[in-house]
Design an enzyme around this catalytic site. Structure first.
Site, short mmCIF file in Angstrom:
data_model
loop_
_atom_site.label_atom_id
_atom_site.label_comp_id
_atom_site.label_asym_id
_atom_site.label_seq_id
_atom_site.Cartn_x
_atom_site.Cartn_y
_atom_site.Cartn_z
N LYS A 87 11.97 41.68 50.34
CA LYS A 87 10.57 41.72 50.33
C LYS A 87 10.45 43.32 49.58
O LYS A 87 9.23 43.55 49.39
CB LYS A 87 9.70 41.71 51.37
N LYS A 132 7.61 44.72 59.54
CA LYS A 132 8.65 43.01 59.76
C LYS A 132 9.72 43.96 58.80
O LYS A 132 9.43 44.76 58.20
CB LYS A 132 7.68 42.07 58.72
N SER A 139 8.55 33.94 59.37
CA SER A 139 7.87 34.99 60.44
C SER A 139 8.70 35.79 61.92
O SER A 139 8.18 36.42 63.06
CB SER A 139 7.07 34.37 61.88
N PRO A 171 -1.11 47.01 56.92
CA PRO A 171 -1.99 46.94 57.71
C PRO A 171 -2.22 45.84 57.83
O PRO A 171 -1.80 45.16 57.29
CB PRO A 171 -3.08 47.07 56.56
N ARG A 215 -0.83 24.52 58.95
CA ARG A 215 -1.46 24.47 57.44
C ARG A 215 -2.23 22.98 57.63
O ARG A 215 -2.50 21.94 58.56
CB ARG A 215 0.25 23.67 56.63
N ARG A 249 6.09 30.05 45.02
CA ARG A 249 5.20 29.98 45.80
C ARG A 249 4.85 31.87 45.82
O ARG A 249 5.44 32.64 45.70
CB ARG A 249 5.78 29.51 47.42
N GLU A 264 3.63 37.37 50.12
CA GLU A 264 5.01 37.27 49.15
C GLU A 264 4.90 36.42 48.42
O GLU A 264 4.06 35.61 48.21
CB GLU A 264 4.87 36.02 50.38
N GLU A 266 7.54 33.41 46.89
CA GLU A 266 9.07 32.77 47.34
C GLU A 266 9.20 32.34 46.07
O GLU A 266 9.17 31.08 45.79
CB GLU A 266 8.21 31.85 48.51
#
Ligand SMILES: Nc1ncnc2c1ncn2[C@@H]1O[C@H](COP(=O)(O)OP(=O)(O)O)[C@@H](O)[C@H]1O
Ligand SMILES: [Mg+2]
Length: 304
Positions: A87, A132, A139, A171, A215, A249, A264, A266
């Protein structure tokens, strides 16, 4: 289409994609990237779909991607995969002017308390923060802390750094609590469909996985589509790609001012939420089919 033993059962795109490929006249096989008996050079192309066990076996997975790239065509291509698995690509997007979730990066060896203090000082409005690892999915190891739990957060950052992970501090964007996150799925650089994913970091510290139940179908708004396009364009420019990305994505959460921010991007092995958009599998299969034709044309012309 590449998956693995533990992931196939939770890959809800695969059955739809198989049918759509068949209808488009593409011969497909489902393979585990960890199966030592597969001769990968048998295939005209290898499509990463759900090899999600790679998170615990990153170097093994990268070696496998390199091997496949040597013997056939990998989608998305190796430089895309390499860049996108960590990331820290958010830094490159931000540098290109893409609106991303404000992020601080901490490298192994840094002092976690100092890093956290500096981040909090720079984000006085943040009532909560998210910690993370920069390499992760589903997750895993993502944690949310109130500002008052600075000590606990620093201990957690230290734990991730000690195992060799780079860490992102952000944040907590609380718009996700009522508006959710939007995932925009693109094929060949063209928007296909979107879903809403509800907040996964619960207030009591529970971290939910992005299951199908989290979702729902959602139509992306104009500003979300523009932010997603900017992110994909910036990635293509950064990686100097000649072709649009076969699949991609973009995940967005709205910031305090209501504007969509990239959480993100992807480009390696995203879940594509095909069950939420009936025609999406067909669109993807047609995009794959066009790539296969291009590959066969090149082979005929003697270029590889
Ligand atoms: N800065 C943030 N603000 C609010 N929620 C977040 C933030 N970062 C992550 N989350 C929540 O945690 C989930 C997982 O984080 P994400 O960055 O998407 O990593 P992963 O690669 O594991 O999917 C997201 O789907 C979202 O619900
Ligand atoms: Mg995510």
């Amino acid at each position: 289409m590449v998956t693995d033993e533990t992931s196939l059962a939770i890959d809800f795109d695969m059955p739809l994609l198989l049918d759509a490929c068949q209808a488009a006249g593409i011969r497909t096989e489902i393979c585990s990237w960890r199966d030592p008996d597969i001769e990968w050079d048998r295939f005209d192309a290898v499509l990463l779909r759900s090899p999600w066990s790679y998170v615990e076996r990153l170097s093994e997975f990268m070696e496998w991607c390199e091997y496949v790239t040597d013997v056939t065509v990998l989608f998305n291509p190796l430089p895309v995969v390499r860049w996108n698995l960590d990331k820290r690509y958010l830094e490159d997007l931000a540098a290109a002017g893409v609106p991303v979730v404000p992020s601080g990066f901490v490298a192994p060896g840094a002092d976690p308390e100092e890093a956290l203090r500096a981040f909090l000082a720079g984000h006085e409005q943040a009532r909560e923060i998210v910690v993370k690892p920069t390499v992760g999915a589903y997750s895993r190891d993502v944690q949310r802390f109130p500002r008052s739990a600075e000590t606990e957060a620093a201990i957690y950052v230290g734990k991730l750094l000690d195992r060799g992970s780079h860490v992102i501090l952000q944040p907590y964007l609380d718009s996700v609590d009522h508006d959710g996150e939007t995932n925009l799925i693109h094929f060949d650089g063209v928007y296909s469909h979107a879903i809403r994913k509800r907040a996964l970091l619960l207030q009591d510290g529970t971290v939910d996985e992005p299951t199908q139940e989290a979702r729902t179908a959602r139509e992306a708004t104009e500003d979300e589509r523009a932010a997603a396009a900017a992110a994909l364009d910036a990635a293509a420019a950064h990686l100097e790609l000649r072709d649009p990305l076969l699949y991609g994505r973009v995940d967005l959460i709205r910031g305090a001012d209501g504007k969509p921010l990239v959480l993100e991007l992807e480009l390696c092995e995203p879940s594509l939420s095909m069950p939420f958009s009936e025609a999406s599998a067909t669109r993807f299969a047609l995009a794959v089919s066009a790539r296969l034709e291009e590959i066969s044309r090149k082979q005929k012309n003697g270029q590889s």
